[in-house]
Structure formats: structure tokens, C-alpha cells
Design a protein around this motif. Structure first.
Motif, short mmCIF file in Angstrom:
data_model
loop_
_atom_site.label_atom_id
_atom_site.label_comp_id
_atom_site.label_asym_id
_atom_site.label_seq_id
_atom_site.Cartn_x
_atom_site.Cartn_y
_atom_site.Cartn_z
N LEU A 119 2.23 1.71 -3.51
CA LEU A 119 1.20 2.15 -4.45
C LEU A 119 0.79 3.60 -4.20
O LEU A 119 0.52 4.33 -5.16
N GLU A 120 0.79 4.03 -2.96
CA GLU A 120 0.49 5.43 -2.65
C GLU A 120 1.52 6.37 -3.27
O GLU A 120 1.20 7.52 -3.56
N PHE A 127 0.89 5.62 -12.69
CA PHE A 127 1.08 4.19 -12.87
C PHE A 127 -0.21 3.43 -12.60
O PHE A 127 -1.04 3.87 -11.80
N VAL A 128 -0.35 2.29 -13.27
CA VAL A 128 -1.44 1.36 -12.99
C VAL A 128 -0.81 0.00 -12.68
O VAL A 128 0.25 -0.34 -13.20
N VAL A 129 -1.49 -0.76 -11.84
CA VAL A 129 -0.99 -2.09 -11.46
C VAL A 129 -1.38 -3.08 -12.54
O VAL A 129 -2.54 -3.19 -12.91
N TYR A 185 3.30 5.56 -6.20
CA TYR A 185 3.38 5.39 -7.65
C TYR A 185 2.07 5.70 -8.39
O TYR A 185 2.12 6.26 -9.49
N LEU A 186 0.95 5.35 -7.84
CA LEU A 186 -0.32 5.57 -8.55
C LEU A 186 -0.56 7.04 -8.88
O LEU A 186 -0.97 7.35 -10.01
N LYS A 243 3.35 2.67 -16.71
CA LYS A 243 3.16 4.13 -16.75
C LYS A 243 2.17 4.46 -17.86
O LYS A 243 2.35 4.05 -19.00
N LYS A 244 1.12 5.19 -17.50
CA LYS A 244 0.10 5.57 -18.51
C LYS A 244 0.70 6.49 -19.56
O LYS A 244 1.62 7.22 -19.33
N GLU A 271 0.83 -1.21 0.00
CA GLU A 271 0.00 0.00 0.00
C GLU A 271 0.86 1.25 0.00
O GLU A 271 0.58 2.21 -0.72
N LEU A 315 4.09 -2.50 -12.59
CA LEU A 315 3.31 -1.29 -12.83
C LEU A 315 3.59 -0.77 -14.23
O LEU A 315 4.72 -0.87 -14.72
N THR A 374 0.58 -8.39 -9.53
CA THR A 374 1.17 -8.49 -8.19
C THR A 374 1.54 -9.95 -7.98
O THR A 374 0.73 -10.85 -8.23
#
Length: 113
Positions: free
Chosen positions: A86-87, A94-96, A89-90, A112-113, A83, A110, A99
Motif C-alpha cells: 500500500l505504501e 490508488f484506493v483500496v 500504490y496509494l 486507480k482514481k 502495508e 485497488l 482486501t
């Protein structure tokens, strides 16, 4: 290209690359901002197998080093630290994608959009 903050590890990685006829170079460096690393950016892939705190600290550098659509594979973290990672990188776009869990350990893929 690759980096390690431990000089002997970078040297050994270069020795192993030569033994395996891999076309890569590893540097004793403190991250992606090192000129020898930055000159090759942006990257399609960044793989980091380090602890959670450095992964969080390096989030902006990793995001900046990746091409749009590039992949970051982050490992060396515990499931309980996902968590926190993700806090960091998102919000950077980024999207997951995947995992992976093995015992208490986690790896995150992850994009990158």
C-alpha cells in the motif's frame, strides 16, 4: 494479454487458453513495458500474482498501464506485506476497494482514481 517471466509457464497458459477457447495471448516477457503488452494499454484490469518485492517494483508500471478507474488485483503476498504494498500504490493514486485474506495470504483489489 498476459505475461510470465517463466517461458514454460507462458507456453502452458497459451495451451490452457486454447483448450478453454479463451481469446487471449500469453507472452514470455519481463513486465508491462514489453512492446507486445504496452501496445494494448491502457487496461481496465491488471492482475498480478507475484511476490511482494516485484509488486512494489512494478507499482509505477502497473499504475501507468491502467486506465483511470481501472482495477489492479494484487496477490501472492503475505498479510504482513500489505502495508509495504500500500505504501507503494496509494501515492500513485490508488484506493483500496477490497482486501481478501486466506490464512497468511492476502489479495488486494485497488482502483486507480
Amino acid at each position: 494479454v498476459g505475461t510470465d517471466i517463466d517461458e514454460p509457464s507462458a507456453r502452458i497458459a497459451n495451451e490452457n487458453a486454447a483448450i478453454n477457447d479463451a481469446k487471449c495471448e500469453f507472452y514470455f516477457a519481463d513486465g508491462l513495458s514489453d512492446a507486445r503488452i504496452a501496445q494494448h494499454a491502457p487496461y481496465d484490469l491488471v492482475f498480478a500474482n507475484i511476490l511482494a518485492a516485484p509488486l512494489v517494483f512494478l507499482a509505477p508500471e502497473i499504475a501507468g498501464a491502467l486506465k483511470p478507474g481501472g482495477v489492479a488485483i494484487l496477490s501472492g503476498l503475505l498479510r504482513t506485506q500489505e502495508e509495504r504494498i500500500l505504501e507503494a500504490y496509494l501515492p500513485l493514486g490508488f484506493v483500496v476497494e477490497q482486501t481478501i485474506h486466506h490464512d497468511a495470504w492476502s489479495a488486494l483489489q485497488l482502483r486507480k482514481k
